[in-house]
Design an enzyme around this catalytic site. Structure first.
Site, PDB file in Angstrom:
ATOM      1  CG  HIS A  58     -27.127  48.607 -33.165  1.00  0.00           C
ATOM      2  ND1 HIS A  58     -25.884  48.251 -33.629  1.00  0.00           N
ATOM      3  CD2 HIS A  58     -27.258  49.948 -33.387  1.00  0.00           C
ATOM      4  CE1 HIS A  58     -25.282  49.327 -34.108  1.00  0.00           C
ATOM      5  NE2 HIS A  58     -26.094  50.366 -33.978  1.00  0.00           N
ATOM      6  CG  ASN A 100     -22.437  51.825 -33.841  1.00  0.00           C
ATOM      7  OD1 ASN A 100     -22.592  50.892 -34.620  1.00  0.00           O
ATOM      8  ND2 ASN A 100     -23.336  52.777 -33.678  1.00  0.00           N
ATOM      9  CB  CYS A 114     -27.521  49.466 -36.928  1.00  0.00           C
ATOM     10  SG  CYS A 114     -26.426  50.867 -37.215  1.00  0.00           S
TER      11      CYS A 114
END
Length: 333
Positions: free
Chosen positions: A258, A289, A122
């Site tokens: 993020h 996500n 990420c």
């Protein structure tokens, strides 16, 4: 005696353009709630996710990366041949070698650009921006293509309540090039391998070879550990990135963390003391996500929808499996 020549540096760099590609399938909470014995309400309250975008079986992570890269090139007024280096962050390229970046270079006509993959989950896009900034200012490249691309639907277990229901597919690409003024602040990055198992693959490929009954490896996370780490230890990293860039929270116009969890985003905003006027990326609500792709996807949405504009000062921070992190202040293209 011959004097060795070195590359001539460029003083400043900036992000010239951003492109994005999301999975074409819209997957609702109701679509996935059954196998995890959950509900739309529980998922929304815990994560802020309403839908996530996933790609069909006919598309892989390279297809997503290619589409996003071509959009970024078009937005920058460049062609593949103008790219000197490609940095592609992904954990879902299903071949150990060759790199996805090298294949992408060929697809977009960037050969013989330098090309390599980054495995920083990420945080990978922010890692890539930091490296691209260094390459341009060192004189090693004029234009660098940075991509975060994931097809996380390839590595999920539909019955897993720890992370799989969060995940989506997509790619975001940015082109970094020379600038007359500073456009990318110093990157603050790091890792904590002592917590590496907090987000992990269920078992290794070697273990699968030795015991095929284990089945396809998928992702898992220790939710409470990750939540506490991201919510409370990443804000100081973001603060350090602002300090090293010579700006304060009052100077920031846009915050692009993020897209891990809406509660983490809200906690970070509170800890950072960002003014209410700051635009906060919340792409997770509709995209889910997407790991390395989440920051550029969120940035592109803010720009395309007019919530942010070219020239705005943005604080971005990526954090995830490793555990790794990277943050920098950038001027939006």
């Amino acid at each position: 005696m011959t004097t060795l020549q070195q590359a001539q540096p460029t003083q400043f760099s900036k992000i010239l353009a951003i492109g994005a590609e999301r999975g074409e399938l819209v997957v609702t909470n109701d679509d996935i709630a059954g196998p995890i014995d959950s509900s739309d309400e529980w998922i929304r309250q815990r994560t802020g996710i309403v839908t996530r975008r996933r790609a069909g079986a006919d598309k892989d992570v390279l297809d997503l990366a290619e589409a996003a890269s071509k959009k970024a090139l078009e937005a920058a007024g460049l062609v593949g041949a103008d790219i000197d280096a490609i940095i592609l962050s992904t954990i879902t390229h299903m071949h150990m070698t060759p790199s996805a970046a090298a294949i992408l270079a060929d697809r977009i006509g960037a050969t013989p650009a330098a090309a390599y993959d980054v495995s920083a989950a990420c945080a990978g896009y922010a890692y890539g921006i930091g490296q691209a900034d260094a390459l341009v200012r060192a004189g090693l490249a004029r234009h660098v293509l940075v991509i975060g691309a994931e097809k996380l639907s390839e590595i999920i277990d539909p019955t897993d309540r720890s992370i799989s229901f969060l995940l989506g597919d997509g790619a975001g690409a940015a082109i970094v090039g020379p600038s007359d003024t500073p456009g990318i602040g110093p990157t603050v990055w790091g890792s904590d391998g002592s917590k590496a198992t907090a987000i992990r693959q269920t078992h290794s490929w070697t273990e699968l070879r030795e015991n095929p009954e284990l089945g396809w490896p998928t992702l898992r996370q220790d939710g409470p550990t990750v939540f506490k780490w991201a919510s409370f230890q990443m804000a100081p990293i973001a603060e350090k990135a602002m300090a090293e860039a010579g700006v304060t929270a009052e100077d920031i116009k846009v915050f692009i963390p993020h897209q891990a969890n809406m509660r983490i985003i809200d906690q970070m905003k509170k800890q950072l003391g960002l003014p209410d006027s700051v635009v906060i990326a919340r792409d997770i609500a509709e995209t889910g996500n997407t790991s390395a792709a989440s920051i550029p996807l969120a940035a592109e949405r803010l720009l395309s929808e007019g919530q942010a504009k070219s020239g705005d000062l943005a604080l971005q921070i990526g954090f995830g499996a490793g555990l790794v992190y990277a943050a920098q202040v950038v001027v939006l293209p």
